[in-house]
Scaffold this motif. Sequence first.
Motif, PDB file in Angstrom:
ATOM      1  N   MET A 189      10.502   6.586  10.826  1.00  0.00           N
ATOM      2  CA  MET A 189       9.529   5.763  10.139  1.00  0.00           C
ATOM      3  C   MET A 189       8.525   6.640   9.419  1.00  0.00           C
ATOM      4  O   MET A 189       8.260   7.753   9.835  1.00  0.00           O
ATOM      5  N   LYS A 190       7.960   6.053   8.346  1.00  0.00           N
ATOM      6  CA  LYS A 190       6.960   6.761   7.556  1.00  0.00           C
ATOM      7  C   LYS A 190       5.759   5.860   7.312  1.00  0.00           C
ATOM      8  O   LYS A 190       5.877   4.644   7.248  1.00  0.00           O
ATOM      9  N   MET A 191       4.602   6.495   7.176  1.00  0.00           N
ATOM     10  CA  MET A 191       3.393   5.823   6.727  1.00  0.00           C
ATOM     11  C   MET A 191       3.105   6.368   5.338  1.00  0.00           C
ATOM     12  O   MET A 191       2.965   7.581   5.161  1.00  0.00           O
ATOM     13  N   ILE A 192       3.038   5.480   4.370  1.00  0.00           N
ATOM     14  CA  ILE A 192       2.693   5.871   3.010  1.00  0.00           C
ATOM     15  C   ILE A 192       1.258   5.426   2.764  1.00  0.00           C
ATOM     16  O   ILE A 192       0.918   4.259   2.945  1.00  0.00           O
ATOM     17  N   VAL A 193       0.430   6.377   2.375  1.00  0.00           N
ATOM     18  CA  VAL A 193      -0.958   6.099   2.025  1.00  0.00           C
ATOM     19  C   VAL A 193      -1.060   6.326   0.521  1.00  0.00           C
ATOM     20  O   VAL A 193      -0.847   7.446   0.042  1.00  0.00           O
ATOM     21  N   ALA A 194      -1.347   5.258  -0.225  1.00  0.00           N
ATOM     22  CA  ALA A 194      -1.425   5.340  -1.682  1.00  0.00           C
ATOM     23  C   ALA A 194      -2.822   4.946  -2.138  1.00  0.00           C
ATOM     24  O   ALA A 194      -3.289   3.849  -1.841  1.00  0.00           O
ATOM     25  N   ILE A 195      -3.474   5.843  -2.869  1.00  0.00           N
ATOM     26  CA  ILE A 195      -4.807   5.587  -3.392  1.00  0.00           C
ATOM     27  C   ILE A 195      -4.676   5.382  -4.895  1.00  0.00           C
ATOM     28  O   ILE A 195      -4.197   6.272  -5.610  1.00  0.00           O
ATOM     29  N   VAL A 196      -5.085   4.192  -5.354  1.00  0.00           N
ATOM     30  CA  VAL A 196      -4.968   3.852  -6.771  1.00  0.00           C
ATOM     31  C   VAL A 196      -6.305   3.329  -7.276  1.00  0.00           C
ATOM     32  O   VAL A 196      -7.169   2.914  -6.497  1.00  0.00           O
ATOM     33  N   GLN A 197      -6.475   3.322  -8.587  1.00  0.00           N
ATOM     34  CA  GLN A 197      -7.690   2.781  -9.178  1.00  0.00           C
ATOM     35  C   GLN A 197      -7.693   1.264  -8.993  1.00  0.00           C
ATOM     36  O   GLN A 197      -6.649   0.610  -9.013  1.00  0.00           O
ATOM     37  N   SER A 198      -8.873   0.701  -8.809  1.00  0.00           N
ATOM     38  CA  SER A 198      -9.001  -0.746  -8.587  1.00  0.00           C
ATOM     39  C   SER A 198      -8.325  -1.563  -9.683  1.00  0.00           C
ATOM     40  O   SER A 198      -7.769  -2.623  -9.422  1.00  0.00           O
ATOM     41  N   LYS A 199      -8.357  -1.068 -10.914  1.00  0.00           N
ATOM     42  CA  LYS A 199      -7.732  -1.775 -12.038  1.00  0.00           C
ATOM     43  C   LYS A 199      -6.244  -2.004 -11.816  1.00  0.00           C
ATOM     44  O   LYS A 199      -5.672  -2.942 -12.354  1.00  0.00           O
ATOM     45  N   ASP A 200      -5.603  -1.131 -11.056  1.00  0.00           N
ATOM     46  CA  ASP A 200      -4.165  -1.226 -10.823  1.00  0.00           C
ATOM     47  C   ASP A 200      -3.812  -1.947  -9.525  1.00  0.00           C
ATOM     48  O   ASP A 200      -2.653  -2.239  -9.276  1.00  0.00           O
ATOM     49  N   SER A 201      -4.794  -2.227  -8.685  1.00  0.00           N
ATOM     50  CA  SER A 201      -4.501  -2.710  -7.338  1.00  0.00           C
ATOM     51  C   SER A 201      -3.856  -4.094  -7.307  1.00  0.00           C
ATOM     52  O   SER A 201      -2.937  -4.320  -6.517  1.00  0.00           O
ATOM     53  N   ASN A 202      -4.295  -5.019  -8.148  1.00  0.00           N
ATOM     54  CA  ASN A 202      -3.692  -6.356  -8.138  1.00  0.00           C
ATOM     55  C   ASN A 202      -2.232  -6.315  -8.555  1.00  0.00           C
ATOM     56  O   ASN A 202      -1.375  -6.951  -7.938  1.00  0.00           O
ATOM     57  N   ARG A 203      -1.950  -5.570  -9.617  1.00  0.00           N
ATOM     58  CA  ARG A 203      -0.563  -5.451 -10.099  1.00  0.00           C
ATOM     59  C   ARG A 203       0.322  -4.808  -9.029  1.00  0.00           C
ATOM     60  O   ARG A 203       1.432  -5.254  -8.768  1.00  0.00           O
ATOM     61  N   LEU A 204      -0.188  -3.792  -8.367  1.00  0.00           N
ATOM     62  CA  LEU A 204       0.583  -3.107  -7.334  1.00  0.00           C
ATOM     63  C   LEU A 204       0.818  -4.011  -6.129  1.00  0.00           C
ATOM     64  O   LEU A 204       1.927  -4.097  -5.611  1.00  0.00           O
ATOM     65  N   ARG A 205      -0.226  -4.714  -5.695  1.00  0.00           N
ATOM     66  CA  ARG A 205      -0.083  -5.630  -4.556  1.00  0.00           C
ATOM     67  C   ARG A 205       0.944  -6.726  -4.859  1.00  0.00           C
ATOM     68  O   ARG A 205       1.769  -7.062  -4.008  1.00  0.00           O
ATOM     69  N   LYS A 206       0.917  -7.277  -6.071  1.00  0.00           N
ATOM     70  CA  LYS A 206       1.898  -8.298  -6.456  1.00  0.00           C
ATOM     71  C   LYS A 206       3.317  -7.741  -6.454  1.00  0.00           C
ATOM     72  O   LYS A 206       4.260  -8.425  -6.052  1.00  0.00           O
ATOM     73  N   ALA A 207       3.479  -6.506  -6.888  1.00  0.00           N
ATOM     74  CA  ALA A 207       4.809  -5.877  -6.877  1.00  0.00           C
ATOM     75  C   ALA A 207       5.308  -5.690  -5.447  1.00  0.00           C
ATOM     76  O   ALA A 207       6.494  -5.900  -5.173  1.00  0.00           O
ATOM     77  N   PHE A 208       4.419  -5.299  -4.550  1.00  0.00           N
ATOM     78  CA  PHE A 208       4.818  -5.180  -3.148  1.00  0.00           C
ATOM     79  C   PHE A 208       5.198  -6.541  -2.571  1.00  0.00           C
ATOM     80  O   PHE A 208       6.195  -6.672  -1.869  1.00  0.00           O
ATOM     81  N   ASN A 209       4.402  -7.565  -2.859  1.00  0.00           N
ATOM     82  CA  ASN A 209       4.707  -8.910  -2.360  1.00  0.00           C
ATOM     83  C   ASN A 209       6.048  -9.406  -2.884  1.00  0.00           C
ATOM     84  O   ASN A 209       6.807 -10.028  -2.154  1.00  0.00           O
ATOM     85  N   LYS A 210       6.320  -9.137  -4.142  1.00  0.00           N
ATOM     86  CA  LYS A 210       7.571  -9.580  -4.772  1.00  0.00           C
ATOM     87  C   LYS A 210       8.790  -8.970  -4.078  1.00  0.00           C
ATOM     88  O   LYS A 210       9.818  -9.612  -3.942  1.00  0.00           O
ATOM     89  N   THR A 211       8.653  -7.732  -3.633  1.00  0.00           N
ATOM     90  CA  THR A 211       9.766  -7.049  -2.964  1.00  0.00           C
ATOM     91  C   THR A 211       9.674  -7.147  -1.443  1.00  0.00           C
ATOM     92  O   THR A 211      10.405  -6.463  -0.734  1.00  0.00           O
ATOM     93  N   GLU A 212       8.739  -7.977  -0.961  1.00  0.00           N
ATOM     94  CA  GLU A 212       8.549  -8.237   0.468  1.00  0.00           C
ATOM     95  C   GLU A 212       8.239  -6.992   1.285  1.00  0.00           C
ATOM     96  O   GLU A 212       8.674  -6.840   2.422  1.00  0.00           O
ATOM     97  N   ILE A 213       7.466  -6.091   0.670  1.00  0.00           N
ATOM     98  CA  ILE A 213       6.970  -4.909   1.382  1.00  0.00           C
ATOM     99  C   ILE A 213       5.552  -5.230   1.828  1.00  0.00           C
ATOM    100  O   ILE A 213       4.689  -5.539   1.010  1.00  0.00           O
TER     101      ILE A 213
END
Length: 107
Positions: free
Chosen positions: A1-25
Amino acid sequence: MKMIVAIVQSKDSNRLRKAFNKTEIRVTQLSTTGGFLREGNATFLIGVQDEQVDQVLEIIKKNAESREQYVTSQMHVDVEGGSAFPVNVKIGGATVFVLPIEQFLKF
């Protein structure tokens, strides 16, 4: 198992969260502040199986854009007038850490 810690700019956070939700991550999102620009960031904590790491990294790469922005830096001061002037810096993108996890528990 791995823990991924990703730090992104707030402007990108909604788009990234939606992409994770879409792929059920499943992710945990924390609001954080960057040290250099002192602007809002989002830090995502993602626990995945080893074989999912490449998929998660690809999602981050596609959804966290880097861009250029002018910022006023006190490090670059006009010698004659003593005032700071804007400097063009690259911002955005993602800083990602992939860490080994010995155990993952969910209660």
